[in-house]
Design an enzyme around this catalytic site. Sequence first.
Site, short mmCIF file in Angstrom:
data_model
loop_
_atom_site.label_atom_id
_atom_site.label_comp_id
_atom_site.label_asym_id
_atom_site.label_seq_id
_atom_site.Cartn_x
_atom_site.Cartn_y
_atom_site.Cartn_z
N HIS A 275 0.84 -1.20 0.00
CA HIS A 275 0.00 0.00 0.00
C HIS A 275 0.87 1.25 0.00
O HIS A 275 1.93 1.30 0.63
CB HIS A 275 -0.91 -0.01 1.24
CG HIS A 275 -1.97 1.04 1.22
ND1 HIS A 275 -1.85 2.24 1.89
CD2 HIS A 275 -3.19 1.08 0.61
CE1 HIS A 275 -2.94 2.97 1.70
NE2 HIS A 275 -3.77 2.29 0.93
N SER B 40 -8.07 -15.14 -0.45
CA SER B 40 -8.53 -13.79 -0.70
C SER B 40 -9.98 -13.74 -1.12
O SER B 40 -10.55 -14.72 -1.60
CB SER B 40 -7.65 -13.16 -1.79
OG SER B 40 -8.12 -11.89 -2.15
#
Length: 594
Positions: free
Chosen positions: A312, A515
């Site tokens: 990120h 995920s």
Amino acid sequence: MDLLGYDMDCVKSEKFVVFDEKKEHLTMIVDDHTVYRGDSGELSGFPSCADGFPYLEESMRREFHYSDIIRRSQVNLAKEVAKTGSGCRFNCGMSFGVHVGAPFDSIKGLRVMVGTADAVFAPNLENLEPLPEDFDPTAVIKEPVPEAVNNDPFAVNGHAKVEDNEREIVLGRNVHTMCLEVTEPDADDDVTGEREAYMASILARYRKSLLERTKHHLGYPYNLDFEYGALAQLQHFSINNLGDPFIESNYGVHSRQFEVGVLDWFARLWELEKNEYWGYITNCGTEGNLHGILVGREVFPDGILYASSDTHYSVFKAARMYKMECEKVGTLLSGEIDCEDFRTKLLLHKGKPAIINVNIGTTVKGAVDDLDLVIQTLEETGFRHDQFYIHCDGALFGLMMPFVKRAPKVTFKKPIGSVSVSGHKFVGCPMPCGVQITRLDHINALSRNVEYLASRDATIMGSRNGHAPIFLWYTLNRKGYRGFQREVKKCLKNAHYLKDCLKAAGIGAMLNELSSTVVFERPHDEEFVRKWQLACQGNIAHVIVMPNITVEKLDGFLNELIEKRAMWYNNEKIQPPCVASDIGQQNCLCAMHK
């Protein structure tokens, strides 16, 4: 019955409907219930479906916004009520009442209450300005894709030539073209209530736009399935948890007792004893990363930060803010860190401590770094446990992994330094927030006494939202471990459903094993991207399946995507993008890799 006041604070609706079913009498409906009928003069509570209201054609209703009524004239409204056989609907956010005579043709006046103002107006139906025919204040404002901004002095008419294989960057709309101006109230606003009415109308429109945008929210990891009505009673208090959560300051309007309860819950989740941890409720996941990296830097002032290229952006922001040397590590096709490249980078700086960011779910592909393999790589390259600091960025999946079988376990029983998660993502919260947990012995390197607060300063922010801990505490108590386990199972199941449907439709797609982020080819039309609020990078986009995402919503998205693709790629000149380099040849369904 002269007047019926209905307090909007008690109704989960912004709409009042007044209409005459048989063109004989006046009826007022709130929230699909008839609350007043002109012929009876008494309050009625029977469902409006008994009168056929749900079957009333939309074209048979007239619709207004209260602010437009105020700015024009109240008599306009009275005229519309009097002349419309099918009815009028009012969007407003305050008490509303109607003063009527029973038959439509004998309406004597209309009464509207705004705050303390009480205005009765008897219409003069002769000299009235009609509302424009195209007036439709409740129409959803369309947000077309803005033209690309181009500063190239050689561009023609503001547009530069774009190569066939180059994606033109479309900048976001200038917010000032759609800002809501702040203006000074008129001198008599306290009496007329026009300002309150105008603002109520703006908020009603805004709420409607939020409802519309929420229907098409797929690309960002926010759980919109929450209900906090019980906490509305606390919104009148300025709750501020400034300072250390474990040291009460002189400011008494705080929620530390809720905050510490939430922190204890997460400490148990990650297996750290009460007397061994320190943490706080942050304003977002980025703040958790900024704090985790800062603690690492304070523990190892000359340490080098290692983060994968799929990390990120906030981690690289931390490196810039703290003037840290940063090594960007390569990733595998799945998006997880490439530990062979990590090993190479470590050996280049063996003489300096290592500060490592480990992703528990990357931003774009939802990949989970192998924490055990990262620790093993550190050990094999000669780094002792007192020579490295690991921060785990678990913004979304940090709360999902504990409930996924075969998932690598995130626990402080391993040599990690801190973990952060977002509270508004998987948990679900109306305001951004997060949780940061670190070891107590690490925080001493960062903490400082602040006499003004009668507390210690160890957080990034000074003032901290005291409402957020209450919202998190409320949800954790309602759902518990078992509730989150059910939601994780639902998200993973729906994510597999979406991935399988995309591939069955001939659309390249990938889903990492641990995920709920489904990655697929980027839609050709940016308007479609904007509508469904998809997050895109290069030739790929993703849908993050959250607890509020149902199979029905996914089906709606799939059906529209398939329909649009048939239009986008109806000739050989435009072909679906190849995503083999992004998600692997086995997942790409372009013309070359089918």
